[in-house]
Design a protein around this motif. Structure first.
Motif, PDB file in Angstrom:
ATOM      1  N   GLN A   1       0.830  -1.204   0.000  1.00 34.32           N
ATOM      2  CA  GLN A   1       0.000   0.000   0.000  1.00 34.32           C
ATOM      3  C   GLN A   1       0.863   1.253   0.000  1.00 34.32           C
ATOM      4  OE1 GLN A   1      -2.974   0.141   3.057  1.00 34.32           O
ATOM      5  NE2 GLN A   1      -3.951   1.969   2.232  1.00 34.32           N
ATOM      6  N   GLU A   2       1.976   1.226   0.727  1.00 35.52           N
ATOM      7  CA  GLU A   2       2.867   2.388   0.772  1.00 35.52           C
ATOM      8  C   GLU A   2       3.478   2.671  -0.598  1.00 35.52           C
ATOM      9  OE1 GLU A   2       2.918  -0.157   2.874  1.00 35.52           O
ATOM     10  OE2 GLU A   2       1.996   0.874   4.597  1.00 35.52           O
ATOM     11  N   GLU A   3       3.912   1.605  -1.291  1.00 33.00           N
ATOM     12  CA  GLU A   3       4.495   1.770  -2.623  1.00 33.00           C
ATOM     13  C   GLU A   3       3.447   2.289  -3.608  1.00 33.00           C
ATOM     14  OE1 GLU A   3       7.885  -1.763  -2.520  1.00 33.00           O
ATOM     15  OE2 GLU A   3       5.818  -2.230  -3.059  1.00 33.00           O
ATOM     16  N   GLU A   4       2.243   1.761  -3.498  1.00 29.57           N
ATOM     17  CA  GLU A   4       1.155   2.171  -4.384  1.00 29.57           C
ATOM     18  C   GLU A   4       0.837   3.654  -4.206  1.00 29.57           C
ATOM     19  OE1 GLU A   4      -3.448   1.271  -4.023  1.00 29.57           O
ATOM     20  OE2 GLU A   4      -2.384  -0.481  -4.836  1.00 29.57           O
ATOM     21  N   VAL A   5       0.739   4.090  -2.959  1.00 28.35           N
ATOM     22  CA  VAL A   5       0.446   5.499  -2.677  1.00 28.35           C
ATOM     23  C   VAL A   5       1.566   6.394  -3.182  1.00 28.35           C
ATOM     24  CG1 VAL A   5       0.175   7.195  -0.828  1.00 28.35           C
ATOM     25  CG2 VAL A   5      -1.069   5.034  -0.720  1.00 28.35           C
ATOM     26  N   SER A   6       2.807   5.973  -2.958  1.00 24.74           N
ATOM     27  CA  SER A   6       3.954   6.767  -3.401  1.00 24.74           C
ATOM     28  C   SER A   6       3.975   6.930  -4.915  1.00 24.74           C
ATOM     29  CB  SER A   6       5.249   6.108  -2.931  1.00 24.74           C
ATOM     30  OG  SER A   6       6.371   6.790  -3.444  1.00 24.74           O
TER      31      SER A   6
ATOM     32  N   ALA B   1       1.399   6.582  -7.009  1.00 24.48           N
ATOM     33  CA  ALA B   1       0.224   7.341  -7.449  1.00 24.48           C
ATOM     34  C   ALA B   1       0.423   8.834  -7.222  1.00 24.48           C
ATOM     35  CB  ALA B   1      -1.022   6.849  -6.709  1.00 24.48           C
ATOM     36  N   ARG B   2       1.053   9.190  -6.125  1.00 28.30           N
ATOM     37  CA  ARG B   2       1.319  10.613  -5.864  1.00 28.30           C
ATOM     38  C   ARG B   2       2.333  11.179  -6.853  1.00 28.30           C
ATOM     39  NH1 ARG B   2       1.467  10.273   0.784  1.00 28.30           N
ATOM     40  NH2 ARG B   2      -0.812  10.450   1.084  1.00 28.30           N
ATOM     41  N   ARG B   3       3.331  10.385  -7.213  1.00 30.16           N
ATOM     42  CA  ARG B   3       4.296  10.825  -8.228  1.00 30.16           C
ATOM     43  C   ARG B   3       3.602  11.060  -9.563  1.00 30.16           C
ATOM     44  NH1 ARG B   3       8.629   6.219  -8.199  1.00 30.16           N
ATOM     45  NH2 ARG B   3       8.834   6.966 -10.361  1.00 30.16           N
TER      46      ARG B   3
ATOM     47  N   GLN C   1       6.728   6.431 -15.644  1.00 29.42           N
ATOM     48  CA  GLN C   1       7.291   5.207 -15.084  1.00 29.42           C
ATOM     49  C   GLN C   1       6.470   4.751 -13.876  1.00 29.42           C
ATOM     50  OE1 GLN C   1      11.212   5.117 -13.073  1.00 29.42           O
ATOM     51  NE2 GLN C   1      11.750   3.513 -14.537  1.00 29.42           N
ATOM     52  N   ALA C   2       6.018   5.714 -13.086  1.00 24.29           N
ATOM     53  CA  ALA C   2       5.161   5.382 -11.952  1.00 24.29           C
ATOM     54  C   ALA C   2       3.837   4.792 -12.435  1.00 24.29           C
ATOM     55  CB  ALA C   2       4.903   6.636 -11.108  1.00 24.29           C
ATOM     56  N   ALA C   3       3.279   5.386 -13.487  1.00 18.44           N
ATOM     57  CA  ALA C   3       2.031   4.868 -14.055  1.00 18.44           C
ATOM     58  C   ALA C   3       2.232   3.445 -14.555  1.00 18.44           C
ATOM     59  CB  ALA C   3       1.561   5.771 -15.195  1.00 18.44           C
ATOM     60  N   GLY C   4       3.371   3.207 -15.222  1.00 18.56           N
ATOM     61  CA  GLY C   4       3.650   1.867 -15.738  1.00 18.56           C
ATOM     62  C   GLY C   4       3.741   0.833 -14.637  1.00 18.56           C
ATOM     63  N   GLN C   5       4.355   1.187 -13.524  1.00 16.01           N
ATOM     64  CA  GLN C   5       4.470   0.248 -12.403  1.00 16.01           C
ATOM     65  C   GLN C   5       3.106  -0.058 -11.802  1.00 16.01           C
ATOM     66  OE1 GLN C   5       7.710   1.132  -9.574  1.00 16.01           O
ATOM     67  NE2 GLN C   5       8.552   2.508 -11.115  1.00 16.01           N
TER      68      GLN C   5
ATOM     69  N   ALA D   1      -8.232   3.851 -15.048  1.00 15.70           N
ATOM     70  CA  ALA D   1      -8.349   3.898 -13.589  1.00 15.70           C
ATOM     71  C   ALA D   1      -7.082   4.470 -12.964  1.00 15.70           C
ATOM     72  CB  ALA D   1      -8.617   2.488 -13.052  1.00 15.70           C
ATOM     73  N   VAL D   2      -5.926   4.041 -13.455  1.00 11.12           N
ATOM     74  CA  VAL D   2      -4.651   4.540 -12.923  1.00 11.12           C
ATOM     75  C   VAL D   2      -4.552   6.045 -13.132  1.00 11.12           C
ATOM     76  CG1 VAL D   2      -2.148   4.534 -13.313  1.00 11.12           C
ATOM     77  CG2 VAL D   2      -3.396   2.375 -13.125  1.00 11.12           C
ATOM     78  N   LYS D   3      -4.987   6.514 -14.288  1.00 14.53           N
ATOM     79  CA  LYS D   3      -4.922   7.947 -14.595  1.00 14.53           C
ATOM     80  C   LYS D   3      -5.785   8.765 -13.639  1.00 14.53           C
ATOM     81  CE  LYS D   3      -5.675  11.231 -18.389  1.00 14.53           C
ATOM     82  NZ  LYS D   3      -6.092  11.377 -19.806  1.00 14.53           N
ATOM     83  N   ARG D   4      -6.933   8.214 -13.223  1.00 16.29           N
ATOM     84  CA  ARG D   4      -7.890   8.956 -12.407  1.00 16.29           C
ATOM     85  C   ARG D   4      -7.764   8.663 -10.911  1.00 16.29           C
ATOM     86  NH1 ARG D   4      -9.886   7.892 -17.328  1.00 16.29           N
ATOM     87  NH2 ARG D   4     -11.310   9.380 -18.330  1.00 16.29           N
ATOM     88  N   PHE D   5      -6.916   7.727 -10.544  1.00 17.30           N
ATOM     89  CA  PHE D   5      -6.829   7.262  -9.155  1.00 17.30           C
ATOM     90  C   PHE D   5      -6.291   8.353  -8.227  1.00 17.30           C
ATOM     91  CE2 PHE D   5      -4.339   4.824  -5.870  1.00 17.30           C
ATOM     92  CZ  PHE D   5      -5.447   4.408  -5.153  1.00 17.30           C
ATOM     93  N   ASP D   6      -6.977   8.549  -7.108  1.00 19.04           N
ATOM     94  CA  ASP D   6      -6.549   9.506  -6.091  1.00 19.04           C
ATOM     95  C   ASP D   6      -6.090   8.718  -4.861  1.00 19.04           C
ATOM     96  OD1 ASP D   6      -6.143  11.443  -4.201  1.00 19.04           O
ATOM     97  OD2 ASP D   6      -8.093  12.409  -4.413  1.00 19.04           O
TER      98      ASP D   6
END
Length: 306
Positions: A37-42, A44-46, A54-58, A95-100
């Motif tokens: 969850q921490e990696e996902e939040v990091s 998504a914030r980037r 690159q963050a979106a790709g991951q 979804a990744v593009k719009r994820f908050d």
């Protein structure tokens, strides 16, 4: 191996084979590490802060297995599994593009809606039921009728296991549950139980090809390439010309309009070079030079817009 390290290669998509080899693709995405969850939040914030691709790709790569899992639920509609996965991947990227990440919801929960919505849209556009499933209630009927039929059979103690049609009481139950008309349930069931018709000719035992609907259903006027070409021509003749004219100065624009876009009452065409030369008090050759330069500028504007 740290999940983030596993995905932060120069080309993370190199880890995933083409959908042309479906078994290899599924095997590969199931081996991709999940994010904490921490990696996902990091990540998504980037992405939200700087558009970090690159963050979106991951984020996308770590959820490809979710798309595979969801797509399996829609294999009963006769569409290729690879196509369903591909459409689901489009939904995942949306979804990744719009994820908050600050909403306190994991991406896996948020993405399910987008993945299913994209697959639903693909099925409705490509399956033979598309003309029936037009309203929201009918779409719900389309995607739930098959499973509801099976559940109703399982609940009936004296059911004939070979019976494929719904009883009158079952039709009423489905219609009431899904908020559609009884007639719509009956029509949907009829279409769902109908067989597909081969559009392409099939070779018989004697080597002869059968006469198939493709022979008389072809409509070149609606062939996609021709439709696109016609649409482009229409745009160039209207909005395209208007935009190109907007790039010209007032004198150049008038010369082009008078020479090429206006017709006199006697249908003899627009003004001549000499008539325009007299209006502006310059030579006909100068008007010709302005016209040539203006046409060149318009062609460049049209090419860039296209």
């Amino acid at each position: 191996m740290n999940p983030t390290t596993a995905l932060t290669v120069r080309d993370p998509w190199a880890l995933v084979p083409s959908l042309g080899n479906l078994d290899a693709y599924i095997s590969a995405v199931n081996r991709l590490p999940l994010l904490t969850q921490e990696e996902e939040v990091s990540l998504a914030r980037r992405l939200r802060a700087s558009g970090d691709l690159q963050a979106a790709g991951q984020l996308v790569l770590s959820h490809l297995r979710l798309v595979v899992s969801i797509s399996r639920q829609y294999l009963g509609y006769g569409l290729p599994h690879g196509d369903l996965i591909q459409e689901g991947n489009v939904g995942l990227m949306k979804a990744v593009k719009r994820f908050d990440p600050d909403q306190g919801v994991r991406l896996v929960s948020y993405a399910m809606h987008w993945i299913k919505a994209e697959i639903h849209e693909y099925i409705l556009k490509n399956w033979r039921m598309v003309k029936v499933a037009t309203t929201k209630a009918q779409r719900k009927l389309f995607f739930n009728l098959r499973s509801m039929k099976q559940n109703l059979k399982d609940e009936a103690a004296d059911v004939d296991t070979h019976r494929s049609t719904l009883t009158a009481a079952e039709v009423d139950t489905v219609a009431r549950t899904l908020n559609v008309k009884r007639e719509e349930v009956l029509e949907m069931e009829t279409r769902l139980s109908g067989g597909d018709v081969a559009l392409e000719p099939q070779s018989g035992d004697d080597g002869e090809e059968s006469f198939a609907p493709i022979a008389y259903l072809a409509d070149e006027a609606h062939e996609p390439t021709r439709v696109l070409e016609a649409s482009k021509r229409d745009w160039l003749a209207s909005d395209g010309i208007a935009r190109a004219l907007d790039t010209l100065d007032e004198r150049s624009r008038r010369i082009v309009e008078e020479r090429w876009l206006k017709v006199n009452d006697d249908s003899s065409g627009g003004m001549t070079l000499h008539e325009l030369a007299a209006d502006y008090g310059v030579s006909a050759e100068r008007i010709r030079q302005i016209e040539v330069a203006a046409m060149k500028k318009m062609r460049k504007a049209l090419a860039e817009a296209a």
